[in-house]
Design an enzyme around this catalytic site. Structure first.
Site, PDB file in Angstrom:
ATOM      1  N   TYR A   9       0.813  -1.208   0.000  1.00  0.00           N
ATOM      2  CA  TYR A   9       0.000   0.000   0.000  1.00  0.00           C
ATOM      3  C   TYR A   9       0.852   1.267   0.000  1.00  0.00           C
ATOM      4  O   TYR A   9       0.423   2.294  -0.503  1.00  0.00           O
ATOM      5  CB  TYR A   9      -0.898   0.033   1.243  1.00  0.00           C
ATOM      6  CG  TYR A   9      -2.152  -0.784   1.131  1.00  0.00           C
ATOM      7  CD1 TYR A   9      -2.104  -2.154   0.951  1.00  0.00           C
ATOM      8  CD2 TYR A   9      -3.399  -0.180   1.227  1.00  0.00           C
ATOM      9  CE1 TYR A   9      -3.267  -2.906   0.873  1.00  0.00           C
ATOM     10  CE2 TYR A   9      -4.562  -0.921   1.154  1.00  0.00           C
ATOM     11  CZ  TYR A   9      -4.492  -2.283   0.978  1.00  0.00           C
ATOM     12  OH  TYR A   9      -5.646  -3.007   0.895  1.00  0.00           O
ATOM     13  N   LYS A  69       3.807 -15.468   3.006  1.00  0.00           N
ATOM     14  CA  LYS A  69       4.067 -16.239   1.788  1.00  0.00           C
ATOM     15  C   LYS A  69       5.588 -16.442   1.738  1.00  0.00           C
ATOM     16  O   LYS A  69       6.264 -16.062   0.772  1.00  0.00           O
ATOM     17  CB  LYS A  69       3.530 -15.466   0.568  1.00  0.00           C
ATOM     18  CG  LYS A  69       3.499 -16.256  -0.722  1.00  0.00           C
ATOM     19  CD  LYS A  69       2.465 -17.363  -0.767  1.00  0.00           C
ATOM     20  CE  LYS A  69       2.599 -18.184  -2.039  1.00  0.00           C
ATOM     21  NZ  LYS A  69       1.713 -19.374  -2.057  1.00  0.00           N
ATOM     22  N   ASP A 104      -2.189 -18.666   1.223  1.00  0.00           N
ATOM     23  CA  ASP A 104      -3.178 -19.429   0.441  1.00  0.00           C
ATOM     24  C   ASP A 104      -3.834 -20.500   1.307  1.00  0.00           C
ATOM     25  O   ASP A 104      -5.053 -20.696   1.297  1.00  0.00           O
ATOM     26  CB  ASP A 104      -2.546 -20.022  -0.831  1.00  0.00           C
ATOM     27  CG  ASP A 104      -1.218 -20.719  -0.597  1.00  0.00           C
ATOM     28  OD1 ASP A 104      -0.653 -20.621   0.512  1.00  0.00           O
ATOM     29  OD2 ASP A 104      -0.724 -21.386  -1.537  1.00  0.00           O
ATOM     30  N   ASP A 150      -5.908  -7.286   4.381  1.00  0.00           N
ATOM     31  CA  ASP A 150      -7.064  -6.690   3.711  1.00  0.00           C
ATOM     32  C   ASP A 150      -7.953  -7.790   3.148  1.00  0.00           C
ATOM     33  O   ASP A 150      -9.167  -7.811   3.361  1.00  0.00           O
ATOM     34  CB  ASP A 150      -6.585  -5.762   2.580  1.00  0.00           C
ATOM     35  CG  ASP A 150      -7.745  -5.155   1.811  1.00  0.00           C
ATOM     36  OD1 ASP A 150      -8.692  -4.676   2.458  1.00  0.00           O
ATOM     37  OD2 ASP A 150      -7.708  -5.172   0.563  1.00  0.00           O
ATOM     38  N   ASP A 177     -11.794  -9.531   4.961  1.00  0.00           N
ATOM     39  CA  ASP A 177     -13.115  -9.600   4.323  1.00  0.00           C
ATOM     40  C   ASP A 177     -13.651 -11.029   4.387  1.00  0.00           C
ATOM     41  O   ASP A 177     -14.818 -11.256   4.708  1.00  0.00           O
ATOM     42  CB  ASP A 177     -13.044  -9.159   2.847  1.00  0.00           C
ATOM     43  CG  ASP A 177     -13.338  -7.671   2.657  1.00  0.00           C
ATOM     44  OD1 ASP A 177     -12.974  -6.886   3.565  1.00  0.00           O
ATOM     45  OD2 ASP A 177     -13.904  -7.292   1.616  1.00  0.00           O
TER      46      ASP A 177
HETATM   47  C1  IPM Z   1     -10.170  -1.641   4.133  1.00  0.00           C
HETATM   48  C2  IPM Z   1     -10.477  -1.092   2.773  1.00  0.00           C
HETATM   49  C3  IPM Z   1      -9.348  -0.135   2.376  1.00  0.00           C
HETATM   50  C4  IPM Z   1      -8.050  -0.936   2.378  1.00  0.00           C
HETATM   51  C5  IPM Z   1      -9.575   0.571   1.027  1.00  0.00           C
HETATM   52  C6  IPM Z   1     -10.873   1.326   0.992  1.00  0.00           C
HETATM   53  C7  IPM Z   1      -8.431   1.470   0.661  1.00  0.00           C
HETATM   54  O1  IPM Z   1     -10.628  -2.119   1.849  1.00  0.00           O
HETATM   55  O2  IPM Z   1     -10.089  -0.850   5.090  1.00  0.00           O
HETATM   56  O3  IPM Z   1     -10.027  -2.852   4.253  1.00  0.00           O
HETATM   57  O4  IPM Z   1      -7.741  -1.607   1.392  1.00  0.00           O
HETATM   58  O5  IPM Z   1      -7.360  -0.895   3.400  1.00  0.00           O
HETATM   59 MG    MG Z   2     -10.592  -4.051   2.715  1.00  0.00          MG
END
Ligand code: IPM
Ligand code: MG
Length: 367
Positions: free
Chosen positions: A151, A200, A232, A256, A260
């Site tokens: 990032y 990884k 993975d 990240d 999710d």
């Molecule tokens: C998160 C989001 C952010 C990230 C985006 C919106 C830049 O996906 O907070 O997980 O990738 O960190």
């Molecule tokens: Mg995210």
């Protein structure tokens, strides 16, 4: 001595899309918790993301950074819009809403992002995993490194040999790894004493450094069992047997993606709070989910991830543990009878409610 009322300054970034709706409900719950537990909160509104672009042409101003620094903690909704339709995405990448989020993380030194996945007893029917898997219980936290890696590495697009070439650099220093690993080890000591480093290391040099630093540190935490897992495999294990995880430590990009996945494993991303911590007690608290522009303003968003983030704010930045516990208990109590749309399963016997009603129910359930 000791008779003064405890009082704190809390920055509030409502943000875009569903942000303002969910933050309003979290503030309502915070107010009730403050009243019940004898402290006061002063809210400091600030802009970031798309609404800051509309006002100032940039997603993050120095004013917002300065205001945030003057606070004990910041509560945030969500930022960003629909990239297909929002004019914010006509701007160059460094001026878009997301750049504000990355900028504030960096400016405030929020290097440790904690994202919690807990399967509440009453949400078992919202869990997409088989009953025998979910039945083992799910309760883990991902420690995602937040101010380094891909990032924030060097980025460029150039033309080489007649074609475009794009580069993102992934690098970490020992100290960047050590400071978040320390927080993760300390958290594991207070939990089930298990830490899984996800990397990884069979391919990436930076991952090999993570392994080296974490294995060196492991000696200082003899009570914590340390495992190493390739990313993975971790993606697979999260759905195969999530009960094996307690504290998961990983770099920015892997965190990240896995967070999710981890949110869905316990039913909905609408339930996952997060804490982004700096050195010391300062932190920024936001739901893990995005701004969901498609449902904005419809009273349809689930405010619980933001409300649970507010509980994290009380716990980690203000030290108001009892009030934090009370909010979490209130959420669990309300879920016995009520659900927002994202959590609702057919025939679960609960009533489907909107954003505002859900916030009110949680506020009223605080004891
Ligand atoms: C998160 C989001 C952010 C990230 C985006 C919106 C830049 O996906 O907070 O997980 O990738 O960190
Ligand atoms: Mg995210």
């Amino acid at each position: 001595m000791g008779t003064e009322k405890r009082s704190y300054r809390v920055g509030v970034i409502k943000g875009d899309g569903i942000g303002p709706e969910i933050v309003s409900q979290a503030v309502r719950v915070l107010d009730r918790a403050a009243q019940a537990y004898g402290f006061s909160l002063e809210y400091v509104p600030m802009l970031m993301g798309g609404c800051s672009i509309d006002q100032y042409g940039i997603p993050l101003t120095q004013e917002t950074i300065d205001k945030a620094r003057s606070c004990d903690a910041v509560l945030m909704g969500s930022i960003g819009g629909d990239p297909k339709t929002s004019p914010w995405y006509q701007l160059e990448p460094s001026k878009r809403p997301e750049a504000g989020l990355l900028g504030i993380r960096k400016a405030l030194g929020l290097f440790a992002n904690l994202r919690f996945s807990v399967l509440y007893e009453d949400l078992k029917d919202a869990c997409p995993l088989r009953e025998d898997i979910a039945g083992e219980g799910i309760d883990f936290v991902i420690f995602r490194e937040l101010t380094g890696g891909l990032y924030f590495g060097e980025k460029k697009t150039e033309v080489v040999d007649g074609e475009e070439k794009a580069t993102d650099v992934l690098s970490y220093t020992e100290s960047e790894i050590r400071r978040i690993a320390k927080k993760a080890f300390e958290s594991a000591q207070l939990r089930r004493k298990k830490l899984t480093l996800v990397d990884k290391a069979n391919v990436l040099e930076s991952s090999r450094l993570w392994r080296k630093v974490v294995s060196q540190m492991a000696g200082n935490y003899p009570d914590v069992q340390v495992d190493y897992m390739y990313v993975d495999n971790a993606a697979m294990q999260l759905v195969r047997r999530p009960s094996q995880f307690d504290v998961v430590l990983t770099e920015n990009m892997f965190g990240d993606i896995l967070s999710d996945e981890a949110s869905m494993v316990v039913g909905s991303i609408g339930m996952q709070p997060s804490a982004s911590l700096a050195e010391g007690s300062f932190g920024l608290y936001e739901p893990s989910h995005g701004s969901a522009p498609d449902i904005a303003g419809k009273d349809a968003a689930n405010p619980l991830a933001t409300i649970l983030s507010a509980a994290c704010l009380l716990r980690y930045s203000l030290g108001e543990t009892k009030a934090a516990d009370a909010i979490e208990r209130a959420v669990m109590g309300v879920l016995k009878q009520y659900r927002t749309k994202d959590l609702k399963a057919d025939g679960d016997g609960t009533e489907c409610v909107g954003t505002i009603r859900m916030g009110g129910l949680v506020a009223d359930a605080i004891e």
